[in-house]
Design a protein around this motif. Structure first.
Motif, PDB file in Angstrom:
ATOM      1  N   ASN A  15       0.950  -1.262   0.034  1.00 30.93           N
ATOM      2  CA  ASN A  15      -0.101   0.084   0.014  1.00 30.93           C
ATOM      3  C   ASN A  15       0.996   1.122   0.011  1.00 30.93           C
ATOM      4  OD1 ASN A  15      -2.568   1.439   0.195  1.00 30.93           O
ATOM      5  ND2 ASN A  15      -2.202   1.589   2.458  1.00 30.93           N
TER       6      ASN A  15
ATOM      7  N   ASN B  98       3.980   4.086   3.561  1.00 24.64           N
ATOM      8  CA  ASN B  98       4.087   2.940   2.772  1.00 24.64           C
ATOM      9  C   ASN B  98       3.849   1.707   3.419  1.00 24.64           C
ATOM     10  OD1 ASN B  98       4.138   4.539   0.485  1.00 24.64           O
ATOM     11  ND2 ASN B  98       6.283   4.936   0.681  1.00 24.64           N
ATOM     12  N   GLU B  99       3.254   0.844   3.023  1.00 24.23           N
ATOM     13  CA  GLU B  99       3.042  -0.597   3.920  1.00 24.23           C
ATOM     14  C   GLU B  99       3.182  -1.723   3.047  1.00 24.23           C
ATOM     15  OE1 GLU B  99      -0.558  -0.246   7.039  1.00 24.23           O
ATOM     16  OE2 GLU B  99      -0.999   0.371   5.027  1.00 24.23           O
TER      17      GLU B  99
ATOM     18  N   MET C 130       2.823  -5.914   3.538  1.00 17.77           N
ATOM     19  CA  MET C 130       2.110  -7.144   4.341  1.00 17.77           C
ATOM     20  C   MET C 130       2.289  -8.516   3.799  1.00 17.77           C
ATOM     21  SD  MET C 130      -1.780  -7.562   5.921  1.00 17.77           S
ATOM     22  CE  MET C 130      -1.751  -6.129   6.731  1.00 17.77           C
TER      23      MET C 130
ATOM     24  N   LEU D 273       4.651  -7.222   8.933  1.00 13.27           N
ATOM     25  CA  LEU D 273       4.483  -5.867   8.326  1.00 13.27           C
ATOM     26  C   LEU D 273       5.723  -4.964   8.203  1.00 13.27           C
ATOM     27  CD1 LEU D 273       2.075  -4.164   7.079  1.00 13.27           C
ATOM     28  CD2 LEU D 273       1.523  -3.525   9.405  1.00 13.27           C
TER      29      LEU D 273
ATOM     30  N   LYS E 218       6.824  -0.969   7.587  1.00 12.70           N
ATOM     31  CA  LYS E 218       5.942   0.502   7.349  1.00 12.70           C
ATOM     32  C   LYS E 218       6.979   1.295   7.269  1.00 12.70           C
ATOM     33  CE  LYS E 218       1.986   0.971   9.466  1.00 12.70           C
ATOM     34  NZ  LYS E 218       1.143   1.119  10.701  1.00 12.70           N
TER      35      LYS E 218
ATOM     36  N   THR F 286       6.305  -4.779  17.565  1.00 12.32           N
ATOM     37  CA  THR F 286       6.641  -3.775  16.750  1.00 12.32           C
ATOM     38  C   THR F 286       8.086  -3.207  17.306  1.00 12.32           C
ATOM     39  OG1 THR F 286       4.487  -3.238  16.117  1.00 12.32           O
ATOM     40  CG2 THR F 286       5.949  -1.643  15.509  1.00 12.32           C
TER      41      THR F 286
ATOM     42  N   ASP G 131       2.693   4.865  16.073  1.00 12.18           N
ATOM     43  CA  ASP G 131       2.543   4.338  14.784  1.00 12.18           C
ATOM     44  C   ASP G 131       2.021   4.944  13.661  1.00 12.18           C
ATOM     45  OD1 ASP G 131       2.503   2.563  12.646  1.00 12.18           O
ATOM     46  OD2 ASP G 131       1.628   0.902  14.014  1.00 12.18           O
TER      47      ASP G 131
ATOM     48  N   GLN H  60      -0.265   5.528  11.412  1.00 11.48           N
ATOM     49  CA  GLN H  60      -1.186   4.648  10.886  1.00 11.48           C
ATOM     50  C   GLN H  60      -2.415   5.544  10.174  1.00 11.48           C
ATOM     51  OE1 GLN H  60      -4.205   1.986  12.998  1.00 11.48           O
ATOM     52  NE2 GLN H  60      -2.709   0.470  12.472  1.00 11.48           N
TER      53      GLN H  60
ATOM     54  N   ASN I 200      -5.699   1.962   5.450  1.00 13.05           N
ATOM     55  CA  ASN I 200      -4.393   0.858   5.472  1.00 13.05           C
ATOM     56  C   ASN I 200      -4.876  -0.487   5.120  1.00 13.05           C
ATOM     57  OD1 ASN I 200      -5.380  -0.257   8.186  1.00 13.05           O
ATOM     58  ND2 ASN I 200      -4.785   2.031   8.829  1.00 13.05           N
TER      59      ASN I 200
ATOM     60  N   GLU J 199      -4.605  -3.099   7.045  1.00 10.82           N
ATOM     61  CA  GLU J 199      -5.229  -3.671   8.283  1.00 10.82           C
ATOM     62  C   GLU J 199      -6.783  -3.514   8.254  1.00 10.82           C
ATOM     63  OE1 GLU J 199      -5.104  -3.668  13.090  1.00 10.82           O
ATOM     64  OE2 GLU J 199      -3.197  -3.759  11.830  1.00 10.82           O
TER      65      GLU J 199
END
Length: 224
Positions: free
Chosen positions: A18, A33-34, A36, A47, A49, A86, A184, A186, A190, A192
């Motif tokens: 993503n 940016n992610e 997964m 994950l 990030k 994390t 985080d 987020q 996203n 998730e």
């Protein structure tokens, strides 16, 4: 307040990417940016990030932020527990790790978390080692069924979170929460939340909640 563009890529059946960029806050621009990877039946999830922000406003909350995080989540089906760790550089440029234990009760999630991080050294401020513990509750702000997809689909936030935390210190010292750590980056859009239903769209979770799926089908099948 926010204007961003996102592009999601499903590289393989188990890997999703993503990419997001734009106005993260009203005075801050950047990207989030992610990547997964959810192998097997969904009990394990990895994950990565990355976030970058920049602002010309000296009063902006987040200036020249570079966050790099990696996380691992394990789902223990018999007790319906999510355990996630994390580590890396968080949104305030502090470096450390966090651990979260979460369980869903219907669509409401209750979490216990612990954060351990060292802040960034700044002008007239030395680095600080901070430990924090707390609890969090996350509830949906949408009906059980979304608006029927069409040319336009209006959706609300399917998760609103509220947390209380306290600093963990040696006996006799103040535990005022005056330093932000473990944030985080987020976004509301996203992987998730949007693509895995708050991390519940896995084979193991679905098999354990077939009665809830059947109930939703029987309730709404005649209304489409």
């Amino acid at each position: 307040d926010r204007f961003m563009l996102f592009q999601t890529i499903k590289a393989t059946p188990r890997v999703m990417l993503n990419l997001g960029a734009g106005m993260i806050l009203h005075d801050t621009y950047g990207m989030v940016n992610e990547l997964m990877w959810t192998p097997g039946d969904g009990n394990h999830r990895f994950l990565l990030k990355q976030a970058y922000t920049s602002s010309s406003d000296r009063q902006a909350l987040y200036q020249n932020i570079r966050a790099y995080l990696g996380s691992y989540r394990y789902y223990f089906g018999p007790l319906e527990l999510y355990l996630e760790g994390t580590a890396g550089q968080f949104l305030d440029n502090d470096r450390g790790f966090s651990v979260e234990l979460k369980r869903f009760f219907g669509d409401t999630a209750f979490s216990l978390f612990y954060k351990n991080s060292r802040t960034e050294a700044r002008a007239n401020v030395d680095r600080e080692h901070v430990q924090v513990g707390g609890v969090q509750i996350s509830i949906p702000l949408t009906p059980r069924r979304d608006m029927k997809p069409s040319v336009v689909q209006v959706k609300g936030s399917n998760e609103w979170s509220y947390a209380q935390e306290t600093k963990i210190v040696a006996p006799g010292r103040s535990n005022d929460v005056n330093t932000s750590i473990g944030l985080d980056p987020q976004m509301g859009y996203n992987l998730e939340r949007v693509y895995t239903n708050r991390d519940r769209l896995t084979e193991e979770y679905i098999r354990r909640h077939l009665p809830r799926l059947r109930d939703a089908y029987l309730t709404y099948r005649l209304k489409w």
